[in-house]
Motif scaffolding. Structure first.
Motif, PDB file in Angstrom:
ATOM      1  N   UNK A 260       0.842  -1.203   0.000  1.00  0.00           N
ATOM      2  CA  UNK A 260       0.000   0.000   0.000  1.00  0.00           C
ATOM      3  C   UNK A 260       0.874   1.249   0.000  1.00  0.00           C
ATOM      4  N   UNK A 261       1.960   1.195   0.787  1.00  0.00           N
ATOM      5  CA  UNK A 261       2.870   2.352   0.857  1.00  0.00           C
ATOM      6  C   UNK A 261       3.493   2.634  -0.511  1.00  0.00           C
ATOM      7  N   UNK A 262       3.977   1.576  -1.160  1.00  0.00           N
ATOM      8  CA  UNK A 262       4.614   1.741  -2.469  1.00  0.00           C
ATOM      9  C   UNK A 262       3.593   2.224  -3.511  1.00  0.00           C
ATOM     10  N   UNK A 263       2.398   1.629  -3.470  1.00  0.00           N
ATOM     11  CA  UNK A 263       1.369   2.006  -4.454  1.00  0.00           C
ATOM     12  C   UNK A 263       1.003   3.480  -4.307  1.00  0.00           C
ATOM     13  N   UNK A 264       0.951   3.948  -3.057  1.00  0.00           N
ATOM     14  CA  UNK A 264       0.631   5.350  -2.809  1.00  0.00           C
ATOM     15  C   UNK A 264       1.703   6.242  -3.442  1.00  0.00           C
ATOM     16  N   UNK A 265       2.966   5.867  -3.217  1.00  0.00           N
ATOM     17  CA  UNK A 265       4.091   6.577  -3.841  1.00  0.00           C
ATOM     18  C   UNK A 265       3.971   6.616  -5.362  1.00  0.00           C
ATOM     19  N   UNK A 266       3.430   5.533  -5.904  1.00  0.00           N
ATOM     20  CA  UNK A 266       3.300   5.403  -7.355  1.00  0.00           C
ATOM     21  C   UNK A 266       2.060   6.124  -7.901  1.00  0.00           C
ATOM     22  N   UNK A 267       1.355   6.811  -7.007  1.00  0.00           N
ATOM     23  CA  UNK A 267       0.220   7.615  -7.474  1.00  0.00           C
ATOM     24  C   UNK A 267      -1.096   6.875  -7.543  1.00  0.00           C
ATOM     25  N   UNK A 268      -1.169   5.721  -6.849  1.00  0.00           N
ATOM     26  CA  UNK A 268      -2.443   4.992  -6.825  1.00  0.00           C
ATOM     27  C   UNK A 268      -3.313   5.569  -5.702  1.00  0.00           C
ATOM     28  N   UNK A 269      -4.480   6.077  -6.075  1.00  0.00           N
ATOM     29  CA  UNK A 269      -5.372   6.710  -5.090  1.00  0.00           C
ATOM     30  C   UNK A 269      -6.405   5.748  -4.531  1.00  0.00           C
ATOM     31  N   UNK A 270      -7.115   6.215  -3.516  1.00  0.00           N
ATOM     32  CA  UNK A 270      -8.246   5.476  -2.946  1.00  0.00           C
ATOM     33  C   UNK A 270      -7.881   4.034  -2.582  1.00  0.00           C
ATOM     34  N   UNK A 271      -6.792   3.882  -1.854  1.00  0.00           N
ATOM     35  CA  UNK A 271      -6.307   2.530  -1.517  1.00  0.00           C
ATOM     36  C   UNK A 271      -7.161   1.863  -0.447  1.00  0.00           C
ATOM     37  N   UNK A 272      -7.452   0.602  -0.678  1.00  0.00           N
ATOM     38  CA  UNK A 272      -8.195  -0.179   0.309  1.00  0.00           C
ATOM     39  C   UNK A 272      -7.424  -1.476   0.555  1.00  0.00           C
ATOM     40  N   UNK A 273      -7.116  -1.749   1.839  1.00  0.00           N
ATOM     41  CA  UNK A 273      -6.399  -2.982   2.174  1.00  0.00           C
ATOM     42  C   UNK A 273      -7.352  -3.918   2.912  1.00  0.00           C
ATOM     43  N   UNK A 274      -7.549  -5.120   2.391  1.00  0.00           N
ATOM     44  CA  UNK A 274      -8.336  -6.139   3.106  1.00  0.00           C
ATOM     45  C   UNK A 274      -7.553  -7.443   3.055  1.00  0.00           C
ATOM     46  N   UNK A 275      -7.006  -7.834   4.214  1.00  0.00           N
ATOM     47  CA  UNK A 275      -6.206  -9.058   4.283  1.00  0.00           C
ATOM     48  C   UNK A 275      -4.997  -8.953   3.368  1.00  0.00           C
ATOM     49  N   UNK A 276      -4.893  -9.891   2.438  1.00  0.00           N
ATOM     50  CA  UNK A 276      -3.723  -9.892   1.554  1.00  0.00           C
ATOM     51  C   UNK A 276      -4.033  -9.224   0.205  1.00  0.00           C
ATOM     52  N   UNK A 277      -5.061  -8.375   0.219  1.00  0.00           N
ATOM     53  CA  UNK A 277      -5.508  -7.776  -1.041  1.00  0.00           C
ATOM     54  C   UNK A 277      -5.471  -6.258  -0.893  1.00  0.00           C
TER      55      UNK A 277
END
Ligand SMILES: Nc1ncnc2c1ncn2[C@@H]1O[C@H](COP(=O)(O)OP(=O)(O)O)[C@@H](O)[C@H]1O
Ligand SMILES: [Mg+2]
Length: 327
Positions: A260-277
């Protein structure tokens, strides 16, 4: 009235293969109390489609259907069914249309079979000589042959809906109009009605079916129109409507937090973490780079891809509203 050669549209009459089995232009209904129930609706239902008329409760579906069936007058605008204007030509059109609107009216003290015989007898255009055979065929079609002799009041809700469908099937129809045919049914009853609708459509009958359930429309229909507050939001093939909404990037990984941290850096918005997804909006940049960044950061990636958008995603994107699924 049929002096024009077959296949030649008369003035004021359209070719429904081209212009739609149902076509409305700026169709509007304001009830006497002032409620604007349908607001300048432009609907085109292609021939042979299973057309889902989707919208939350109160969005104007039943009002539209009642106008199409000539049961109420529009306040303004026009509607054509099978190429004829309604309500003006309703008597010409309606024998070709089977309708199930807001639950069938049944006589509880009569058997299912006798309900259909009586219903058919009330139709002055139905041939009495073929009545018994047509009733038997319709009962068979909806799977009620074994229960045909039972009193209708002993029927389950699903059986009552199927009997209502049988009534709509007593004669060959070019168009079936079904207003929330699965409303109030249990999951098994809903499945039965859905599969029946698909069967009916497979022999070429155009089916116009309303529902407030998105996944139902997605499973059953080739085309859909989406209503909210009396207005049409969008219409078209179901696959195109869903594709119009952007899918989501989904990463499966045992290192979800780090991902999630890396994806945020990469400009991915509206992140949702559920378990391993971990999921988020699809970023503008090259997805190969996003994937490489995850791997470089030591994230163990099991799955990486864009999940196809559903009709629900499209609805939410178009209206900014969640969908009232329980309704
Ligand atoms: N006979 C009526 N008189 C006044 N308002 C009505 C009438 N029927 C429906 N409405 C209103 O019109 C709107 C659309 O209702 P309806 O067509 O039944 O929607 P849906 O079938 O999508 O649930 C709602 O706000 C409803 O309250
Ligand atoms: Mg309704």
């Amino acid at each position: 009235m049929d002096e024009a050669p077959a296949g030649t549209p008369r003035p004021g009459q359209s070719d429904d293969a081209v212009d739609g089995v149902i076509r409305t232009r700026a169709l509007t209904k304001r009830y006497r109390g002032g409620q604007l129930a349908v607001d300048r609706l432009d609907l085109t239902v292609p021939k042979g489609s299973v057309f889902g008329f989707l919208g939350p409760n109160g969005s104007g579906k039943t009002t539209t259907i009642r106008m199409l069936m000539g049961l109420i007058e529009p306040t303004s605008g026009t509607a054509h069914v099978l190429g004829h204007p309604v309500p003006r030509a309703a008597r010409t059109v309606l024998p070709h249309v089977g309708a199930l609107i807001e639950g069938p009216a049944l006589y509880g003290f009569l058997s299912g079979r006798d309900n259909l015989l009586r219903y058919d007898a009330a139709d002055p255009t139905a041939d009495p000589r073929t009545r018994t055979a047509r009733v038997a065929a319709a009962l068979d079609r909806v799977g009620l042959t074994a229960a045909a002799g039972k009193k209708a009041k002993a029927y389950s809700l699903g059986m009552k809906q199927r009997l209502g469908l049988a009534a709509a099937l007593l004669r060959p129809r070019k168009l079936l109009v079904l207003d929330e045919p699965t409303n109030g049914l249990d999951p098994q009853g809903m499945r039965e009605i859905r599969s029946l609708v698909r069967q009916l459509a497979s022999d070429g009958t155009t089916v116009f079916v309303s529902s407030h359930l998105l996944d139902e429309i997605e499973q059953m229909c080739t085309h859909a129109a989406v209503m909210t507050h009396g207005r049409l939001v969008t219409q078209g093939p179901v696959a195109e409507l869903a594709a119009g909404a952007r899918g989501r990037l989904v990463v499966t990984t045992p290192d979800a937090g780090e991902a999630a941290r890396v994806l945020k850096e990469q400009g991915v918005g509206d992140l949702v973490v559920t378990g391993d997804r971990v999921s988020g909006q699809v970023p503008k940049r090259d997805l190969a780079e996003v994937n490489a960044a995850l791997v470089t950061a030591g994230v163990r990636v099991r799955g990486f891809g864009v999940q196809r958008a559903s009709l629900e995603d499209a609805f939410v994107a178009l209206t900014g509203e969640g969908f009232d699924v329980a309704g």
